[in-house]
Structure formats: structure tokens, C-alpha cells
Design a protein around this motif. Sequence first.
Motif, PDB file in Angstrom:
ATOM      1  N   SER A  57       0.821  -1.208   0.000  1.00  0.00           N
ATOM      2  CA  SER A  57       0.000   0.000   0.000  1.00  0.00           C
ATOM      3  C   SER A  57       0.855   1.259   0.000  1.00  0.00           C
ATOM      4  CB  SER A  57      -0.926   0.008   1.222  1.00  0.00           C
ATOM      5  OG  SER A  57      -0.180  -0.066   2.428  1.00  0.00           O
ATOM      6  N   ALA A  60       2.702   0.706  -4.026  1.00  0.00           N
ATOM      7  CA  ALA A  60       1.997   0.226  -5.221  1.00  0.00           C
ATOM      8  C   ALA A  60       1.805   1.338  -6.242  1.00  0.00           C
ATOM      9  CB  ALA A  60       0.645  -0.365  -4.823  1.00  0.00           C
ATOM     10  N   PHE A  61       1.300   2.478  -5.822  1.00  0.00           N
ATOM     11  CA  PHE A  61       1.059   3.584  -6.750  1.00  0.00           C
ATOM     12  C   PHE A  61       2.370   4.074  -7.365  1.00  0.00           C
ATOM     13  CE2 PHE A  61       0.353   7.980  -7.987  1.00  0.00           C
ATOM     14  CZ  PHE A  61      -0.867   7.903  -8.654  1.00  0.00           C
ATOM     15  N   VAL A 130      -7.911  -2.881  -8.462  1.00  0.00           N
ATOM     16  CA  VAL A 130      -7.484  -2.379  -7.149  1.00  0.00           C
ATOM     17  C   VAL A 130      -5.971  -2.193  -7.088  1.00  0.00           C
ATOM     18  CG1 VAL A 130      -7.471  -2.893  -4.662  1.00  0.00           C
ATOM     19  CG2 VAL A 130      -9.485  -3.463  -6.044  1.00  0.00           C
ATOM     20  N   TRP A 133      -3.779   1.096  -6.814  1.00  0.00           N
ATOM     21  CA  TRP A 133      -3.926   1.761  -5.510  1.00  0.00           C
ATOM     22  C   TRP A 133      -4.120   3.276  -5.666  1.00  0.00           C
ATOM     23  CZ3 TRP A 133      -5.617  -1.066  -1.922  1.00  0.00           C
ATOM     24  CH2 TRP A 133      -5.558  -0.695  -0.578  1.00  0.00           C
ATOM     25  N   SER A 137      -9.446   2.966  -7.097  1.00  0.00           N
ATOM     26  CA  SER A 137      -9.108   1.594  -6.716  1.00  0.00           C
ATOM     27  C   SER A 137      -9.451   1.346  -5.253  1.00  0.00           C
ATOM     28  CB  SER A 137      -7.614   1.337  -6.940  1.00  0.00           C
ATOM     29  OG  SER A 137      -7.262   1.463  -8.287  1.00  0.00           O
ATOM     30  N   PHE A 138      -8.992   2.256  -4.402  1.00  0.00           N
ATOM     31  CA  PHE A 138      -9.201   2.094  -2.958  1.00  0.00           C
ATOM     32  C   PHE A 138     -10.680   2.134  -2.601  1.00  0.00           C
ATOM     33  CE2 PHE A 138      -9.844   3.947   1.240  1.00  0.00           C
ATOM     34  CZ  PHE A 138      -9.071   3.119   2.032  1.00  0.00           C
ATOM     35  N   ASP A 170      -3.032  -2.725   3.449  1.00  0.00           N
ATOM     36  CA  ASP A 170      -1.935  -3.485   2.848  1.00  0.00           C
ATOM     37  C   ASP A 170      -2.240  -4.976   2.709  1.00  0.00           C
ATOM     38  OD1 ASP A 170       0.960  -3.215   1.929  1.00  0.00           O
ATOM     39  OD2 ASP A 170       1.130  -4.812   3.427  1.00  0.00           O
ATOM     40  N   LEU A 173      -4.492  -5.513  -0.307  1.00  0.00           N
ATOM     41  CA  LEU A 173      -3.789  -5.376  -1.577  1.00  0.00           C
ATOM     42  C   LEU A 173      -2.992  -6.635  -1.903  1.00  0.00           C
ATOM     43  CD1 LEU A 173      -3.009  -3.570  -3.972  1.00  0.00           C
ATOM     44  CD2 LEU A 173      -1.138  -2.669  -2.576  1.00  0.00           C
ATOM     45  N   ASN A 253      -8.300   7.752 -10.872  1.00  0.00           N
ATOM     46  CA  ASN A 253      -7.385   6.710 -10.392  1.00  0.00           C
ATOM     47  C   ASN A 253      -5.922   7.081 -10.584  1.00  0.00           C
ATOM     48  OD1 ASN A 253      -7.837   4.325  -8.981  1.00  0.00           O
ATOM     49  ND2 ASN A 253      -7.172   3.066 -10.691  1.00  0.00           N
ATOM     50  N   ALA A 257      -4.233   6.723  -3.519  1.00  0.00           N
ATOM     51  CA  ALA A 257      -5.324   6.381  -2.605  1.00  0.00           C
ATOM     52  C   ALA A 257      -5.211   7.184  -1.310  1.00  0.00           C
ATOM     53  CB  ALA A 257      -5.293   4.891  -2.301  1.00  0.00           C
ATOM     54  N   SER A 259      -7.564   7.496   2.249  1.00  0.00           N
ATOM     55  CA  SER A 259      -8.743   7.054   2.994  1.00  0.00           C
ATOM     56  C   SER A 259      -9.523   8.208   3.608  1.00  0.00           C
ATOM     57  CB  SER A 259      -8.327   6.080   4.104  1.00  0.00           C
ATOM     58  OG  SER A 259      -7.406   6.707   4.997  1.00  0.00           O
TER      59      SER A 259
END
Length: 387
Positions: A57, A60-61, A130, A133, A137-138, A170, A173, A253, A257, A259
Motif C-alpha cells: 500500500s 503500489a502507486f 485495485v 492503488w 481503486s481504494f 496493505d 492489496l 485513479n 489512494a 482514505s
Amino acid sequence: MGRKRVMGMSAVSGLIYDLPVPVNLSKMWNFGSLLGLCLSIQLMTGVLLTMHYTASSAEAFNSVVHIMRDVNEGWVLRAAHANGASLFFIMLYLHVARGLFFFSFFSRGAWWLGAILLCVLMGVAFTGYVLPWGQMSFWGATVITNLLTAIPSIGESLVQWVWGGICVGDPTLKRFFTFHFSFPFVLAGLALVHIIMIHESGTSNPLGVDSNGDMIPFHPYYTVKDLVGVALTLTLFGLCVCLCPDFFLDPINFVPADSLKTPLHIQPEWYFLFAYSILRSIPSKTGGIMALGGSVVVLFFLPLYPKSVFKSIQHNLLSSVLFYFFIGDFILLTFLGMCPVEEPFVSIGMVATVGYFVFFLVYPMSWYIYESVLFRVSKGVSELKKD
């Protein structure tokens, strides 16, 4: 040993090379080979992308950005894999539509396995969405996995098991990456069995008549025809990847991500929008989830329909009208999935959802009514001739 090898090659040749097929198969029969092309593209590009992707997490991006900016021709790999998913579903939906039109679902084993392939592919596509990230995706993963809470008794525990914790993070993912990487190979194995089952049961004639006395070998007649379709598809796909690589991608996207920031309009990829429209058209959460699952599960019931005398609906006006109504309804549901949750889109979505399920109830009756009327007319004509 040599005899066994010859027998094995003979069996393979009988299923592919020397397979007897009707002489009048149309271009609608090309989608099977094109689906094999799409699966090959996704497997090759996917394996190469995993060499540079980091299933974390925190990274990834950034690893996706690294692939697109720093890896030699990485942007081509990523664009081909991302847009290849859309190409896959375009060919798949056309393949299913061809099966509905020409009554391919009466080959029960092959159709049921094909429906299972569709479900597995949807799972692979969702988990793949997903992995970058990004914001969509999130939040897409959060919204869709939360639907499992509607399952009585075990819903909450099942969601936490999928998440690997108390929220999407994480562990989620990593689990999605494992599923997305491993199940395409399962998909390839099932697809091979699907092809064998179709070829063993025989290819139906587009006219819906018995063509056992008028068959030709699959090669070279249809291999050349399929190669023309493959060349055309690769050309169009290459133009899309090189000239507009972000055509099927959601711009939201491209944001990492977060939250703490919820997008204004959360939606899945376009190939899931029809199901998403059905989901949100039902006010009840449980009812929406049941309708969402039913939109795919209903395909498993098609082989149980009463068999038709004819093997297609091209000469049946009533069934043809219903079929094209269903195609229009499917496109409408896909469009409504992109619209905000407000009027008049909500009301139209409810009507389109009802139309979607009504089709599968009325469709088998349409050819029964048509054939009953045709039988009565032909019987009346024969009686008049006798008189």
C-alpha cells in the motif's frame, strides 16, 4: 511410446486442425479466437508487469508510476494490460450475445463452464482494478467488499477476512494481487477445457439446420478467417494503446489512494457498470446484492429452457425484437452506471433493471409461441392442400 504420441496428436488434430465445421460460419464465430488472443495479451503483459510492481500500500502507486516513466517501454506494457481488460470484456460480451442469438446455451456443459469463466474473469478484473492503488481503486474496493456485510451471520467476519483486517489496507492489496496473478492461469486451463467441450459437441449452423452433410475442415478455411480478425483487432488495439492509452482509464485513479478523501462519484470500470446500475436501482441493500448476483447467475439457467425447433432466432421476428431490446437495455444500464445517483437516472435504472430480468423470463416463451403459431399455420396449409 510413438503410437501413443501419434494417437495424442490425432486427438488434438481432430479437435482443432481437422475439426469438421459448417461451411457458412459468419464473422460472429470469430470472437472465440479473439478471446484467446485477449487472454494471451493479458498473460504476457501481466507477467512482465509483475517484475516491476510492488504489492504494498505504501509503494503500489509509485511502482505503477515507475513502470510508466522509468522502465523501457513500460508505458506500453501498462497501457496494453489496462486497455486489454476492456478489449477482453468487449469480445466476451459479443461472444455471449452471439450465444444468446444462436441458442448456444443448449450445449449445457460448455455453456455452464463458459458462465463459470465469466465469473472468474470478473473476479480477476475487479482485483486487478485495485492494484494501482489510486483513489478509485481504494474506494471501489471498499464499497464492493462492504456488500458482503449483507450476508446474514457471517457477513462481517467474511469482510474482515477479505480485508485481512478491520479496513481495506496493505493485507487487502496483497491478497488481491495473489488472486489477480494466479487465477488467470486457472482461467486459461478452464478456457482450454471449454474449447474441447465445444469442439466435441460440434459447431452449430448459423441457419439453425442440420449441416452434417455439408462440412469442411477448420484449417485452412477458418484459421485464415480468424487470422484476419486477429490482424484487424491487433491493429485497432495497437492504435488505442499508442494514441490514446488512457481512453478506458478513470482519471481519478491517477491520484494516490487516500482514505480521508472520498471521491464525489464512486464507480467501477465500464464493463461492470450494468451490474452496478442494477445494484443501486434496488433501495434495499440485501435486495440490491441479490439482484447484482442474479444478473450473472441467471445465465446458468438458460440451458434449462425448453428447446427450440430452430437453433437461432434470425427467422423469428418476436424473439429478434426481444433480443435487440435486451442489447439496448444492457447499453442503457451501462450508461446509467456513469450517471450520478439522482433523478431521472434512478427511476430509469429501476425500469431498465426490470427489463433486464423480464427478458430472461419472456425470451424462452417467444420462440415457443412463434413455433406453435408456425406449426398451426403449416398444419392448416397442409389440410387445405388435402381438400
